[in-house]
Design a protein around this motif. Structure first.
Motif, short mmCIF file in Angstrom:
data_model
loop_
_atom_site.label_atom_id
_atom_site.label_comp_id
_atom_site.label_asym_id
_atom_site.label_seq_id
_atom_site.Cartn_x
_atom_site.Cartn_y
_atom_site.Cartn_z
N ASP A 21 -34.21 -37.26 2.15
CA ASP A 21 -34.91 -37.94 3.26
C ASP A 21 -34.88 -39.47 3.23
N PRO A 22 -33.70 -40.09 3.27
CA PRO A 22 -33.63 -41.55 3.21
C PRO A 22 -34.23 -42.26 4.42
N LEU A 23 -34.38 -41.55 5.52
CA LEU A 23 -34.96 -42.17 6.72
C LEU A 23 -36.46 -41.92 6.83
N ASP A 24 -37.01 -41.23 5.82
CA ASP A 24 -38.45 -40.96 5.75
C ASP A 24 -38.96 -40.29 7.03
N CYS A 25 -38.31 -39.20 7.38
CA CYS A 25 -38.70 -38.51 8.61
C CYS A 25 -39.24 -37.10 8.38
N LYS A 26 -39.48 -36.72 7.12
CA LYS A 26 -39.90 -35.36 6.84
C LYS A 26 -41.27 -35.00 7.42
N GLU A 27 -42.05 -36.00 7.80
CA GLU A 27 -43.36 -35.75 8.40
C GLU A 27 -43.29 -35.63 9.92
N ILE A 28 -42.09 -35.72 10.49
CA ILE A 28 -41.92 -35.68 11.94
C ILE A 28 -41.27 -34.35 12.32
N PRO A 29 -42.04 -33.40 12.83
CA PRO A 29 -41.48 -32.08 13.15
C PRO A 29 -40.25 -32.13 14.07
N ALA A 30 -40.22 -33.04 15.02
CA ALA A 30 -39.09 -33.13 15.94
C ALA A 30 -37.80 -33.59 15.25
N ALA A 31 -37.91 -34.13 14.06
CA ALA A 31 -36.75 -34.63 13.33
C ALA A 31 -36.21 -33.62 12.32
N ARG A 32 -36.65 -32.37 12.41
CA ARG A 32 -36.30 -31.37 11.40
C ARG A 32 -34.80 -31.22 11.20
N ASP A 33 -34.00 -31.45 12.21
CA ASP A 33 -32.56 -31.28 12.07
C ASP A 33 -31.83 -32.60 11.81
N GLU A 34 -32.55 -33.62 11.42
CA GLU A 34 -31.99 -34.98 11.25
C GLU A 34 -30.76 -35.02 10.34
N TYR A 35 -30.77 -34.26 9.26
CA TYR A 35 -29.66 -34.33 8.29
C TYR A 35 -28.77 -33.09 8.32
N ARG A 36 -29.01 -32.19 9.25
CA ARG A 36 -28.28 -30.92 9.29
C ARG A 36 -26.77 -31.12 9.43
N LYS A 57 -22.55 -40.00 -4.95
CA LYS A 57 -21.80 -41.07 -4.29
C LYS A 57 -21.65 -40.77 -2.80
N TYR A 58 -21.40 -39.50 -2.46
CA TYR A 58 -21.30 -39.11 -1.06
C TYR A 58 -22.63 -39.37 -0.34
N LEU A 59 -23.75 -38.96 -0.96
CA LEU A 59 -25.07 -39.16 -0.35
C LEU A 59 -25.36 -40.65 -0.16
N ALA A 60 -25.07 -41.44 -1.18
CA ALA A 60 -25.30 -42.88 -1.09
C ALA A 60 -24.42 -43.49 0.01
N GLY A 61 -23.20 -43.03 0.12
CA GLY A 61 -22.31 -43.51 1.16
C GLY A 61 -22.83 -43.19 2.56
N LEU A 62 -23.41 -42.02 2.72
CA LEU A 62 -24.01 -41.67 4.00
C LEU A 62 -25.12 -42.65 4.38
N GLU A 63 -25.95 -42.96 3.39
CA GLU A 63 -27.06 -43.88 3.65
C GLU A 63 -26.57 -45.24 4.12
N ILE A 64 -25.55 -45.73 3.49
CA ILE A 64 -25.06 -47.08 3.80
C ILE A 64 -24.16 -47.06 5.04
N ASN A 65 -23.20 -46.15 5.08
CA ASN A 65 -22.20 -46.16 6.15
C ASN A 65 -22.62 -45.46 7.43
N SER A 73 -30.80 -45.27 -1.53
CA SER A 73 -32.00 -44.93 -2.30
C SER A 73 -31.62 -44.60 -3.74
N GLN A 74 -32.57 -44.68 -4.60
CA GLN A 74 -32.33 -44.49 -6.03
C GLN A 74 -32.30 -43.03 -6.47
N ASN A 75 -32.57 -42.10 -5.55
CA ASN A 75 -32.69 -40.70 -5.97
C ASN A 75 -31.44 -39.87 -5.74
N ILE A 79 -31.03 -35.87 -6.56
CA ILE A 79 -30.80 -34.92 -5.47
C ILE A 79 -29.52 -34.13 -5.73
N ALA A 80 -28.48 -34.78 -6.21
CA ALA A 80 -27.24 -34.09 -6.54
C ALA A 80 -27.49 -33.01 -7.59
#
Length: 92
Positions: A21-36, A57-65, A73-75, A79-80
Motif C-alpha cells: 500500500d504505497p499510496l496509503d489507500c487501504k482505508e478507502i473502500p472504493a480504492a480496493r482494486d488500486e493495485y490489482r 526491485k520490481y515493487l520499488a520501481g512501480l512506486e517510482i515509475n 517505501s522501505q518495506n 513485502i517480497a
C-alpha cells in the motif's frame, strides 16, 4: 485457473493492498482494486522463481515509475518475503 493459482492471486492482491500500500489507500473502500493491475506481473515473478531482491526491485520501481513517488517505501523487501511465503503456502 487451478485452485492453488486462484489462492495465490487472491493472496497477492491482499498483500499488495493491505501490506504494501504505497499510496496509503487501504482505508478507502472504493480504492480496493488500486493495485490489482500489478498482480499478474507479481505472479510472473513468483512463479518464475525470482528471488526476493528482484521482486522488491520490481515493487520499488512501480512506486517510482508508475506512481510518481520520489523515493520507494522501505518495506519492499519485507513485502517480497511475504509474497514468497504466500506462494510457498499456496503451492505447499
Amino acid at each position: 485457473m487451478k485452485h492453488s493459482e486462484e489462492q495465490l492471486f487472491k493472496a497477492v492482491d491482499e498483500i499488495l493492498f493491505y501490506l504494501w500500500d504505497p499510496l496509503d489507500c487501504k482505508e478507502i473502500p472504493a480504492a480496493r482494486d488500486e493495485y490489482r493491475s500489478y498482480v499478474p506481473k507479481v505472479l510472473d515473478y513468483l512463479t518464475s522463481d525470482n528471488n526476493e531482491e528482484k521482486i522488491a526491485k520490481y515493487l520499488a520501481g512501480l512506486e517510482i515509475n508508475s506512481m510518481g513517488r520520489s523515493v520507494a517505501s522501505q518495506n519492499s523487501i519485507e513485502i517480497a518475503r511475504i509474497l514468497i511465503e504466500a506462494k510457498d503456502w499456496c503451492f505447499g
